[in-house]
Design an enzyme around this catalytic site. Structure first.
Site, PDB file in Angstrom:
ATOM      1  N   ARG A   5      -7.208  10.134  -9.352  1.00  0.00           N
ATOM      2  CA  ARG A   5      -7.753  10.341  -7.998  1.00  0.00           C
ATOM      3  C   ARG A   5      -6.606  10.678  -7.040  1.00  0.00           C
ATOM      4  O   ARG A   5      -5.585  10.003  -6.998  1.00  0.00           O
ATOM      5  CB  ARG A   5      -8.463   9.081  -7.540  1.00  0.00           C
ATOM      6  CG  ARG A   5      -9.050   9.158  -6.116  1.00  0.00           C
ATOM      7  CD  ARG A   5      -8.134   8.599  -5.062  1.00  0.00           C
ATOM      8  NE  ARG A   5      -8.795   8.416  -3.776  1.00  0.00           N
ATOM      9  CZ  ARG A   5      -8.169   8.057  -2.666  1.00  0.00           C
ATOM     10  NH1 ARG A   5      -6.863   7.844  -2.672  1.00  0.00           N
ATOM     11  NH2 ARG A   5      -8.829   7.905  -1.544  1.00  0.00           N
ATOM     12  N   SER A  49       0.797  -1.223   0.000  1.00  0.00           N
ATOM     13  CA  SER A  49       0.000   0.000   0.000  1.00  0.00           C
ATOM     14  C   SER A  49       0.831   1.275   0.000  1.00  0.00           C
ATOM     15  O   SER A  49       0.278   2.361   0.037  1.00  0.00           O
ATOM     16  CB  SER A  49      -0.924   0.024   1.219  1.00  0.00           C
ATOM     17  OG  SER A  49      -0.170  -0.099   2.386  1.00  0.00           O
ATOM     18  N   THR A  63      -5.143   7.701   8.229  1.00  0.00           N
ATOM     19  CA  THR A  63      -5.107   6.614   7.262  1.00  0.00           C
ATOM     20  C   THR A  63      -6.534   6.104   7.136  1.00  0.00           C
ATOM     21  O   THR A  63      -7.348   6.296   8.030  1.00  0.00           O
ATOM     22  CB  THR A  63      -4.123   5.503   7.675  1.00  0.00           C
ATOM     23  OG1 THR A  63      -4.119   4.470   6.670  1.00  0.00           O
ATOM     24  CG2 THR A  63      -4.474   4.884   9.014  1.00  0.00           C
ATOM     25  N   THR A  86      -1.667   3.733   4.531  1.00  0.00           N
ATOM     26  CA  THR A  86      -0.722   4.841   4.394  1.00  0.00           C
ATOM     27  C   THR A  86       0.285   4.751   5.522  1.00  0.00           C
ATOM     28  O   THR A  86      -0.103   4.454   6.657  1.00  0.00           O
ATOM     29  CB  THR A  86      -1.477   6.195   4.531  1.00  0.00           C
ATOM     30  OG1 THR A  86      -2.443   6.289   3.492  1.00  0.00           O
ATOM     31  CG2 THR A  86      -0.532   7.384   4.466  1.00  0.00           C
ATOM     32  N   THR A 116       1.646   7.054   0.315  1.00  0.00           N
ATOM     33  CA  THR A 116       0.699   5.965   0.023  1.00  0.00           C
ATOM     34  C   THR A 116       0.530   5.795  -1.478  1.00  0.00           C
ATOM     35  O   THR A 116       0.753   6.738  -2.253  1.00  0.00           O
ATOM     36  CB  THR A 116      -0.681   6.271   0.658  1.00  0.00           C
ATOM     37  OG1 THR A 116      -1.546   5.161   0.453  1.00  0.00           O
ATOM     38  CG2 THR A 116      -1.326   7.506   0.075  1.00  0.00           C
TER      39      THR A 116
HETATM   40  N1  ASP Z   1      -5.855   7.507   2.976  1.00  0.00           N
HETATM   41  C1  ASP Z   1      -5.360   6.778   1.848  1.00  0.00           C
HETATM   42  C2  ASP Z   1      -6.105   7.223   0.619  1.00  0.00           C
HETATM   43  O1  ASP Z   1      -7.320   7.352   0.662  1.00  0.00           O
HETATM   44  C3  ASP Z   1      -5.446   5.297   1.983  1.00  0.00           C
HETATM   45  C4  ASP Z   1      -5.223   4.730   3.364  1.00  0.00           C
HETATM   46  O2  ASP Z   1      -4.554   5.323   4.178  1.00  0.00           O
HETATM   47  O3  ASP Z   1      -5.729   3.639   3.665  1.00  0.00           O
HETATM   48  O4  ASP Z   1      -5.483   7.405  -0.393  1.00  0.00           O
END
Ligand code: ASP
Length: 298
Positions: free
Chosen positions: A186, A57, A209, A158, A176
Site C-alpha cells: 500500500r 509514525s 496528513t 506524517t 511517513t
Molecule cells: N497520510 C499518511 C498515509 O496515509 C498517514 C498520516 O499522515 O497520518 O500514509
C-alpha cells in the site's frame, strides 16, 4: 485566520504537521542559517524526525504494515527548479527523505517504489538496516495479531514540512511509515505529488496528513494550491478543501484528514476534518506549536 508570520526577508517561514514538526522547523532553520539551501533545510528537518521515530509514525521506528514491518513513503520538492523526487513502499532505508532527494538529484525519474527504491537507495550508499529478518517479523506479527490481548497497531501520522525561504522560493517534503496495519504494497498520499504534497513556486505549497486514501482520491494539495492561485488565503483554502471533500464523500466529515499550506507571501493556514490538529510554524528565527479545531460544519 492564522496570524501572518514575519516577512520572508527575515529568513525562512515554515509550517509543519504535528507538534514534532517544531523540531523539524528548528532543524531546518538551523541548516539554512548555516548556509544550506531551502531544500537542504527541508531534508535536514525531516531527517531529524525520521531518526527520532517520532510518534511511531515516521521512519523505521514507524508503525508496521499488516505483515509486521514498516514500508516507508517520502517526497521532496524544490520549487524554483520544479524538481521533485519520491519513494513509496520502501523497506529498510533509514532516511527515506534522502532517498527521495537522490531520486530527484541523481536519476532521470521522479518516483521509485518498493524493491527498486530500496535498490536505488543502497546503490546511492544510503544508510540501511538488515531486512533479512522480515520473514521472522511477519511470523511474530501474525502471532501477535491473533492475540486478543494485543491492541491492533493502527494509527498514522506524517511529517510534512513546507518552507518559503528568504529568496521567496518554496520547498516542501514529507515522510511517513503510513497507515499502521496497511497491506504490504500500500502506498499512501505522501509520496504522490499533488496528493500529500504540492509545491508551485509561483503560488504556494500545501501538504497533508491523515488517512491518505481520503487525500489522494481528491488530489487535495493540488486543489489547495489552485485555490490559493485564485486568491484564497492559505487558511481559507485548507478549510475549503475539507468542506469540498466532505460535501461529496460517503464519509462526510469523518475523513481523518488535515492540511497545511503556505503562500508566496509567507501566510500560512491549517485545517482538519474531524479532530484538533496541532502543527508548528516558524518565522524570524522563532517557532511554536499552534493548533486548530476541526472545521466548523456548515
Ligand atoms: N497520510 C499518511 C498515509 O496515509 C498517514 C498520516 O499522515 O497520518 O500514509
Amino acid at each position: 485566520m492564522q496570524e501572518t508570520p514575519e516577512p520572508a526577508a527575515s529568513g525562512p517561514v515554515m509550517i509543519a504537521t504535528w507538534p514534532f514538526g517544531k523540531l523539524a522547523v528548528d532543524a531546518a532553520a538551523e541548516k539554512v542559517a548555516a548556509g544550506g539551501s531551502g531544500l537542504d533545510g527541508i531534508e535536514e528537518g525531516i531527517r531529524l524526525i525520521e531518526s527520532l521515530g517520532s510518534d511511531g509514525s515516521v521512519g523505521l521506528a514507524g508503525r508496521p504494515n499488516a505483515a509486521g514491518y514498516p514500508q516507508l513513503d517520502a517526497c521532496i520538492v524544490e520549487g524554483p527548479t520544479r524538481g521533485a523526487g519520491s519513494v513509496g513502499g520502501m523497506e529498510g532505508i533509514v532516511h527515506p527523505i534522502t532517498a527521495a532527494r537522490r531520486v530527484m538529484d541523481s536519476s532521470r525519474h521522479v518516483m521509485l517504489v518498493g524493491e527498486g527504491a530500496r535498490w536505488f537507495a543502497l546503490e546511492q550508499g544510503l544508510e540501511t538496516v538488515d531486512v533479512s529478518d522480515l520473514a521472522a517479523k511477519k511470523a511474530a506479527w501474525v502471532a501477535r495479531d491473533r492475540d486478543p490481548e494485543e491492541p491492533a497497531e493502527k494509527g498514522h501520522d506524517t511529517i510534512t514540512l513546507l518552507m518559503l525561504d528568504g529568496n521567496g522560493d518554496l520547498y516542501g517534503g514529507c515522510s511517513t511509515s503510513g497507515a499502521g496495519g496497511k497491506l504490504p504494497g500500500r502506498v499512501g498520499d505522501s509520496p504522490i505529488l499533488g496528493a500529500g504534497l504540492f509545491v508551485d513556486n509561483e503560488v504556494g505549497a500545501a501538504g497533508a496528513t491523515g488517512v491518505g486514501e481520503n487525500v489522494m482520491r481528491y488530489s487535495a494539495t493540488t486543489v489547495i494550491v489552485e485555490m490559493m492561485r485564485q486568491g484564497m488565503h492559505p487558511q481559507e483554502a485548507c478549510e475549503a478543501m475539507v468542506h469540498r471533500i466532505a460535501a461529496v464523500d460517503p464519509l462526510g466529515y469523518q475523513l481523518d484528514v488535515c492540511f497545511i499550506a503556505i503562500d508566496k507571501q509567507g501566510r500560512t493556514g491549517a485545517a482538519a476534518s474531524n479532530q484538533r490538529f496541532p502543527f508548528a510554524v516558524g518565522a524570524g528565527g522563532r517557532s511554536e506549536v499552534r493548533s486548530v479545531e476541526a472545521v466548523e460544519r456548515p
